[in-house]
Design a protein around this motif. Structure first.
Motif, PDB file in Angstrom:
ATOM      1  N   ASN A 121       8.327  -1.217  -2.855  1.00 38.61           N
ATOM      2  CA  ASN A 121       7.433  -0.979  -3.983  1.00 38.61           C
ATOM      3  C   ASN A 121       7.272   0.505  -4.304  1.00 38.61           C
ATOM      4  O   ASN A 121       6.594   0.881  -5.259  1.00 38.61           O
ATOM      5  CB  ASN A 121       6.059  -1.623  -3.750  1.00 38.61           C
ATOM      6  CG  ASN A 121       5.308  -1.030  -2.556  1.00 38.61           C
ATOM      7  OD1 ASN A 121       5.647   0.040  -2.043  1.00 38.61           O
ATOM      8  ND2 ASN A 121       4.278  -1.726  -2.104  1.00 38.61           N
ATOM      9  N   GLY A 122       7.897   1.368  -3.475  1.00 39.80           N
ATOM     10  CA  GLY A 122       7.854   2.804  -3.723  1.00 39.80           C
ATOM     11  C   GLY A 122       6.533   3.459  -3.403  1.00 39.80           C
ATOM     12  O   GLY A 122       6.346   4.650  -3.684  1.00 39.80           O
ATOM     13  N   LYS A 123       5.607   2.724  -2.789  1.00 43.11           N
ATOM     14  CA  LYS A 123       4.259   3.254  -2.553  1.00 43.11           C
ATOM     15  C   LYS A 123       4.011   3.720  -1.132  1.00 43.11           C
ATOM     16  O   LYS A 123       2.957   4.285  -0.837  1.00 43.11           O
ATOM     17  CB  LYS A 123       3.220   2.189  -2.930  1.00 43.11           C
ATOM     18  CG  LYS A 123       3.242   1.797  -4.398  1.00 43.11           C
ATOM     19  CD  LYS A 123       2.217   0.714  -4.696  1.00 43.11           C
ATOM     20  CE  LYS A 123       2.232   0.342  -6.175  1.00 43.11           C
ATOM     21  NZ  LYS A 123       1.237  -0.736  -6.480  1.00 43.11           N
ATOM     22  N   TYR A 138       2.661   7.125   5.229  1.00 40.66           N
ATOM     23  CA  TYR A 138       2.092   7.904   4.134  1.00 40.66           C
ATOM     24  C   TYR A 138       2.051   7.090   2.842  1.00 40.66           C
ATOM     25  O   TYR A 138       3.051   6.471   2.478  1.00 40.66           O
ATOM     26  CB  TYR A 138       2.946   9.136   3.847  1.00 40.66           C
ATOM     27  CG  TYR A 138       3.244  10.020   5.018  1.00 40.66           C
ATOM     28  CD1 TYR A 138       2.521  11.186   5.242  1.00 40.66           C
ATOM     29  CD2 TYR A 138       4.279   9.700   5.899  1.00 40.66           C
ATOM     30  CE1 TYR A 138       2.809  12.011   6.322  1.00 40.66           C
ATOM     31  CE2 TYR A 138       4.576  10.514   6.981  1.00 40.66           C
ATOM     32  CZ  TYR A 138       3.843  11.664   7.187  1.00 40.66           C
ATOM     33  OH  TYR A 138       4.131  12.470   8.257  1.00 40.66           O
ATOM     34  N   PRO A 139       0.948   7.142   2.091  1.00 37.48           N
ATOM     35  CA  PRO A 139       0.978   6.623   0.716  1.00 37.48           C
ATOM     36  C   PRO A 139       1.742   7.603  -0.166  1.00 37.48           C
ATOM     37  O   PRO A 139       1.732   8.813   0.063  1.00 37.48           O
ATOM     38  CB  PRO A 139      -0.507   6.586   0.318  1.00 37.48           C
ATOM     39  CG  PRO A 139      -1.283   6.782   1.589  1.00 37.48           C
ATOM     40  CD  PRO A 139      -0.401   7.576   2.493  1.00 37.48           C
ATOM     41  N   GLU A 142       2.253   7.957  -7.742  1.00 43.45           N
ATOM     42  CA  GLU A 142       3.200   7.571  -8.784  1.00 43.45           C
ATOM     43  C   GLU A 142       4.097   8.729  -9.201  1.00 43.45           C
ATOM     44  O   GLU A 142       5.204   8.515  -9.696  1.00 43.45           O
ATOM     45  CB  GLU A 142       2.447   7.015  -9.994  1.00 43.45           C
ATOM     46  CG  GLU A 142       1.809   5.645  -9.733  1.00 43.45           C
ATOM     47  CD  GLU A 142       1.170   5.076 -10.975  1.00 43.45           C
ATOM     48  OE1 GLU A 142       1.271   5.725 -12.048  1.00 43.45           O
ATOM     49  OE2 GLU A 142       0.574   3.993 -10.894  1.00 43.45           O
ATOM     50  N   ASN A 143       3.623   9.952  -9.016  1.00 46.98           N
ATOM     51  CA  ASN A 143       4.417  11.124  -9.381  1.00 46.98           C
ATOM     52  C   ASN A 143       5.281  11.632  -8.230  1.00 46.98           C
ATOM     53  O   ASN A 143       5.845  12.724  -8.292  1.00 46.98           O
ATOM     54  CB  ASN A 143       3.516  12.248  -9.892  1.00 46.98           C
ATOM     55  CG  ASN A 143       2.524  12.729  -8.831  1.00 46.98           C
ATOM     56  OD1 ASN A 143       2.515  12.224  -7.703  1.00 46.98           O
ATOM     57  ND2 ASN A 143       1.689  13.692  -9.188  1.00 46.98           N
ATOM     58  N   GLY A 144       5.406  10.827  -7.166  1.00 49.79           N
ATOM     59  CA  GLY A 144       6.258  11.186  -6.043  1.00 49.79           C
ATOM     60  C   GLY A 144       5.602  12.064  -4.998  1.00 49.79           C
ATOM     61  O   GLY A 144       6.241  12.433  -4.007  1.00 49.79           O
ATOM     62  N   ASN A 199       1.610  -4.381   2.882  1.00 52.31           N
ATOM     63  CA  ASN A 199       1.666  -3.285   1.912  1.00 52.31           C
ATOM     64  C   ASN A 199       0.431  -3.179   1.025  1.00 52.31           C
ATOM     65  O   ASN A 199       0.215  -2.149   0.391  1.00 52.31           O
ATOM     66  CB  ASN A 199       2.944  -3.378   1.077  1.00 52.31           C
ATOM     67  CG  ASN A 199       2.889  -4.492   0.054  1.00 52.31           C
ATOM     68  OD1 ASN A 199       2.417  -4.311  -1.048  1.00 52.31           O
ATOM     69  ND2 ASN A 199       3.401  -5.664   0.421  1.00 52.31           N
ATOM     70  N   GLU A 200      -0.418  -4.210   0.985  1.00 57.98           N
ATOM     71  CA  GLU A 200      -1.642  -4.145   0.195  1.00 57.98           C
ATOM     72  C   GLU A 200      -2.804  -3.567   0.992  1.00 57.98           C
ATOM     73  O   GLU A 200      -3.875  -3.303   0.440  1.00 57.98           O
ATOM     74  CB  GLU A 200      -2.014  -5.543  -0.311  1.00 57.98           C
ATOM     75  CG  GLU A 200      -0.993  -6.165  -1.253  1.00 57.98           C
ATOM     76  CD  GLU A 200      -0.822  -5.368  -2.541  1.00 57.98           C
ATOM     77  OE1 GLU A 200      -1.806  -4.718  -2.972  1.00 57.98           O
ATOM     78  OE2 GLU A 200       0.281  -5.380  -3.103  1.00 57.98           O
TER      79      GLU A 200
END
Length: 373
Positions: A121-123, A138-139, A142-144, A199-200
């Protein structure tokens, strides 16, 4: 009119095909922030040549790289092999203007970070620290941007080799095919550690029903990969010079086979390193450093077990990490000691490799990721 439309359609397909570019991202033990640390090359998917696109200075020892699922961000283990140091860094890659831009970094939560992986999920970003054996989660914004770690687990126990296994040494972090579990080969403890990944949750690493799988004592499990069918997993064992095959289901590994990565003429001092499977699931490749400096090639049988096919010299010294391009047509290896990168074309029928293109020089090349954009 019909022929004209067919012509236009063909041209569109042609242009769309050639508008896709394949890039290879390389990390290195640059030892000096004033020298280049990350390199981006474009791969000619016809001839196998590599052409330099951009580089990045100002970071120290980016020893391992991974990409976000959308390919927009590059994450790196930085300050690896730096006393009292260790960080993870984020970069944005823009394929249109072929630029790599630093975003931020965070403490790795341990000394000598060596492996990074990103959730689908990229998060979430997960890091393994080798020297004192720890993992950090690490979280990702959205901007990486990498946020401070929300979990950091420290392990202590070692195994039977006092010189190499005095304590835990986490060497990789690999998600299960469904991304609901994550596995951490621990070279120091001769274990493959397992956690559920929720992941949630604000703290996604949770205890698994089976917290670890034991490996052969003194084997030193290092890197780990899953078969494309999700039913089998493979762990390369650095000190044992072996690959262990497992059946896999719901977070549980069951050993099926243990096979040498080296030929019979090598008896000790193994330095087996990396392991990958071709996209078609037919062949497994394993790198050997030290005395051998080759890629061991195995065919994968229907029951998941391996059969030795042969060995291919990497044309350099110390193939720490290698990768296959998304099509499975090419295999590219980084030779850290000789400081070069070599491209091989893969025969999809036999699994064998043949050197192609021109060898490129990257001092202390340590890592590679390949992606099509």
């Amino acid at each position: 009119m019909k022929n004209f439309l067919i012509f236009i359609f063909t041209i569109c397909i042609f242009l769309n095909f050639y508008s896709q570019n394949t890039y290879a991202f390389f990390g290195s033990f640059n030892r000096d922030k004033d020298t280049e640390g990350i390199y981006v090359y474009e791969l000619d998917t016809i001839r196998g040549n590599l052409s330099k696109i951009t580089t990045f200075k100002g970071i120290l020892n980016p020893s391992f790289l991974t990409l976000s699922p959308n390919g927009k961000y590059v994450f790196a283990c930085t300050e690896s092999k730096t006393q009292n140091g260790g960080s993870v860094s984020s970069f944005e890659f823009n394929p249109e203007n072929k630029s790599l831009t630093f975003i931020n970094k965070q403490k790795s939560g341990g000394e000598n970070p060596v492996y990074l992986t990103v959730h689908k999920n990229g998060k979430w970003l997960v890091n393994g620290n080798y020297t004192e054996g720890s993992i950090s989660v690490y979280p990702i914004s959205e901007n990486g941007k990498i946020k401070p770690y929300v979990q950091n687990f420290q392990f202590a126990e070692g195994s039977i080799n006092p010189d190499r296994q005095d304590r835990s040494h986490i060497h990789s972090a690999v998600f299960s095919p469904n991304f609901d579990y994550i596995f951490f080969p621990d070279l120091g403890a001769d274990k493959i550690r397992t956690y559920r990944f929720e992941n949630e949750s604000k703290q996604p690493l949770q205890n698994a029903e089976i917290p670890f799988t034991k490996t052969t004592l003194g084997s030193g499990p290092r890197h780990f990969t899953f078969h494309p069918n999700g039913k089998f997993a493979y762990c390369i064992e650095e000190m044992g010079g072996t690959v262990s095959t497992y059946s896999y289901e719901n977070g549980k590994l069951n050993n099926l086979q243990r096979i040498n990565t080296h030929s019979d003429k090598y008896k000790d001092d193994f330095e087996s390193s990396d392991v990958h499977i071709s996209p078609d699931g037919k062949f497994l490749y394993a790198s050997n450093r030290g005395k051998e400096n080759n890629i061991a090639i195995f065919s994968i049988q229907n029951d998941g077990k391996l059969k030795t096919v042969g060995y291919q010299s990497t044309k350099g010294k110390h193939p720490r990490v290698f990768a296959l391009d998304p099509t499975g047509k090419f295999l590219i290896t980084t030779n850290a000691v000789s400081g070069d990168v070599v491209v091989f074309k893969r025969n999809s029928e036999t699994g064998l490799l043949k050197k192609v293109g021109k060898k490129i020089k990257i001092k202390n090349a340590s890592s590679i990721q390949i992606r099509k954009y």
